[in-house]
Write an enzyme that holds these catalytic residues in place. Structure first.
Site, PDB file in Angstrom:
ATOM      1  N   GLU A  71      29.398 -22.387  32.605  1.00 19.56           N
ATOM      2  CA  GLU A  71      30.368 -21.833  33.536  1.00 19.56           C
ATOM      3  C   GLU A  71      31.744 -22.248  33.011  1.00 19.56           C
ATOM      4  O   GLU A  71      31.979 -23.438  32.789  1.00 19.56           O
ATOM      5  CB  GLU A  71      30.123 -22.426  34.938  1.00 19.56           C
ATOM      6  N   LYS A  99      31.422 -32.088  35.756  1.00 22.59           N
ATOM      7  CA  LYS A  99      32.700 -31.472  35.406  1.00 22.59           C
ATOM      8  C   LYS A  99      33.748 -31.702  36.491  1.00 22.59           C
ATOM      9  O   LYS A  99      34.933 -31.802  36.205  1.00 22.59           O
ATOM     10  CB  LYS A  99      32.503 -29.973  35.161  1.00 22.59           C
ATOM     11  N   ARG A 144      18.318 -33.557  32.393  1.00 21.99           N
ATOM     12  CA  ARG A 144      19.675 -33.550  31.859  1.00 21.99           C
ATOM     13  C   ARG A 144      19.945 -34.872  31.155  1.00 21.99           C
ATOM     14  O   ARG A 144      19.266 -35.871  31.392  1.00 21.99           O
ATOM     15  CB  ARG A 144      20.708 -33.278  32.952  1.00 21.99           C
TER      16      ARG A 144
END
Ligand code: ATP
Ligand code: MG
Length: 565
Positions: free
Chosen positions: A41, A276, A266
């Site tokens: 994204e 983020k 992850r």
């Protein structure tokens, strides 16, 4: 695709994802095709966690003759920006990968809208007019089922009309949403009539003002995968519970081969944060100098710090891919960086905190050049000539007036070696009014030129040095971990990860001195400063005003850990 990723070592055991891919190829599923994608994204810079996903997706495509798309999942207009798009492309390329196609979810907006109309027409989606709070209340909890919205039974005609008017901009934000009609009693909350579209009167960085309704990630993502005929849709574990919705949407709207979503753990790294949102906070609140601050876990930060793409890929290969969440010790990343820089970095001499040494028996005004080995571990790297003269600088740390037992470096009356030059013996200490050591007086032994004594006498230390008249000034930035605790997110009530920032994460040293051969070092050049660590020229560096970043020190904590176990 033009993939430069290193091929997987043949003997390495397959991870569970590559095992699935190999089984699918062997069974001829989806025609034996392999098509992956990396779907960032564009709302921030890529970090080392993304590198794990990039190495996995591009790596698998490269290893199995498949394709890997770079797809921007740009469905949220308010947080996204072209700055991030450009940075993401640059980072993926720098890591050594080339995409088969560069795509944007926003390119599919018209098709995604068409799919939604299709769902509405078939009674599989409806316009809900509850507000956000009411929708939340109706959703139920993990232990209680949800309740149907009173709008769930709207007719197809009414839904089509409302959805078209949502698109036409007749309603304000939040007035309506489009929801899938699945099952409000499902044990999986994601299946309780998830929202597919919301109204958002906001300009999009690519589609501008064309849309005022935007698809949700959970809707756009599986359908983008299906449009691109992705075979293996690799994502992180938090999407496991979303997989039934992923499958439901693809089955409802596509025929034939289905992409398979496979979840992996992850990457979590100690002493840093990876979300983020938190990285953006560090940037916006000025805790760091930007997304590419060398203390950031971003690819841009690691690059500026001096890490190589090879080291990052090696790190990703070593940590592997698994299903179970864990935290990787940042020392492991540093280990990969050291290993790679050890192979490629030229050895040079630089003095960070200079202490002046005058060789009283060395002829005034005389200059000679000594041959210095470029890489003690690689004879083929050759030697270079470094000027030597009467006045030198050594490291302040390399001298103690009153040395403790284990200190073998320079001290009054003691003899040490200057790397590839001469043995010197300290004969005098000059102090300032406060008693701090200012300069040393030493004598050198001309018979030891090159660093060996013909009579076989030995010294216990070899120091790095620069010649005062020839050395070049530099600023050196020493970086330490950005956070002082392993898990910065683990903050007590009322505190945040920001309370764990390491106040000593950056130390800037002015007045450092490096050997003259570095005068025209260019940003990005990497060196080993002997005995000190690996350093990289910062983009701020200019001829005459050199700036070096310390990438990593020489001490390898991770190798020690591994030796012990
Ligand atoms: P956020 O930090 O806002 O939650 P994100 O890190 O998931 O977002 P995306 O841009 O959506 O950011 O991520 C792109 C891809 O990278 C996704 O497939 C995601 O699963 C993967 N990814 C993100 N973080 C990690 C991580 N720490 N380890 C491995 N893969 C990751
Ligand atoms: Mg995400």
């Amino acid at each position: 695709m033009a993939d430069q990723s290193p091929a997987r070592a043949p003997a390495a055991p397959l991870d569970f994802i590559r095992s699935i891919v190999e089984q699918d190829i062997a069974a001829g599923r989806r025609g034996g095709r392999v098509a992956t994608r990396f779907p960032p994204e564009p709302n921030g810079y890529l970090h080392i966690g993304h590198a794990k996903s990039i190495c996995l997706n591009f790596g698998i495509a490269g290893e199995y003759g498949g394709t890997c798309n770079l797809r921007f999942d740009d469905t949220n207009p308010t947080r996204e920006d072209v700055e991030y798009v450009d940075a993401i492309e640059a980072d993926v390329r720098w890591l050594g990968f080339a995409w088969s196609a560069k795509l944007y979810a926003s390119d599919y907006f018209e098709r995604l809208y068409g799919f939604a109309v299709d769902l509405v027409t078939r009674g599989l989606a409806y316009v809900d007019s509850l507000d956000a709070d009411q929708i939340r209340e109706h959703r139920g909890t993990l232990t209680t089922p949800g309740k149907d919205s009173p709008y769930r039974t709207r007719s197809v005609g009414e839904n089509l009309d409302l959805f078209a008017r949502m698109r036409a901009g007749e309603f304000p934000d939040g007035a309506h949403v489009l929801r899938a009609k699945i099952d409000m009693g499902s044990p999986n909350l994601n299946m309780r009539d998830p929202t597919l579209y919301r109204i958002r009167h906001a300009a999009h960085h690519r589609t501008g003002g064309a849309w005022c309704i935007y698809p949700m990630y959970d809707y756009a993502h599986p359908l983008s995968d299906a449009i691109e005929r992705i075979t293996h849709s690799l994502c992180t574990l938090e999407f496991e519970d979303h997989r039934p919705l992923y499958d439901w949407l693809v089955r409802a709207l596509f025929e034939g081969d289905m992409p398979q979503q496979i979840e992996f753990a992850r990457l979590n790294l100690s002493y840093t944060v990876m979300s983020k949102r938190k990285l953006l906070q560090l940037v916006e609140q000025g805790h760091v100098a930007g997304w590419d601050d060398p203390r950031m876990p971003t690819i841009a930060g690691l690059r500026r710090r001096g890490c190589t793409p090879e080291a990052i890929r090696d790190f990703c290969a070593r940590i592997g891919v698994a299903k179970k969440e864990n935290v990787i010790d940042v020392a492991q990343l540093e280990h990969s960086v050291r290993e790679d820089l050890n192979r490629r970095a030229r050895r040079v001499m630089g003095v960070l905190r200079p202490l002046k040494v005058v060789l009283t028996n060395y002829p005034d005004g005389q200059v000679e050049e000594v041959d210095v080995v470029n890489n003690p571990e690689d004879a083929s790297a050759g030697t270079r000539r470094v000027p030597f003269s009467r006045v030198l600088y050594i490291e302040q740390d390399d001298f103690l007036e009153d040395p403790p037992k284990k200190f073998f470096r320079l001290a009054p009356g003691r003899e040490v070696r200057l790397r590839c030059a001469y043995f010197i013996t300290c004969t005098g200490v000059i102090k300032d009014a406060r008693g701090a050591v200012q300069e040393l007086r030493c004598v050198y032994d001309p018979a030891t030129r090159g660093g060996d004594a013909p009579d076989g006498r030995r010294v216990k230390a070899t120091l790095h040095w620069v010649s005062a008249a020839h050395a070049v000034g530099a600023e050196v930035r020493l970086y330490d971990r950005l956070f002082s605790v392993e898990d910065p997110e683990d903050a007590p009530e009322g505190r945040t990860f920001l309370d764990h920032l390491n106040p000593a994460s950056l130390e800037t040293l002015g007045g450092c001195l490096v050997e003259p051969g570095l005068a025209d070092a260019a940003p990005g050049d990497r060196f080993q400063f002997e005995r000190l660590g690996y350093f990289c020229v910062d983009p701020d560096s200019r001829p005459g005003a050199l700036v070096f970043n310390r990438t990593v020190s020489l001490r390898d904590a991770w190798a020690n850990i591994r030796r012990r176990v």
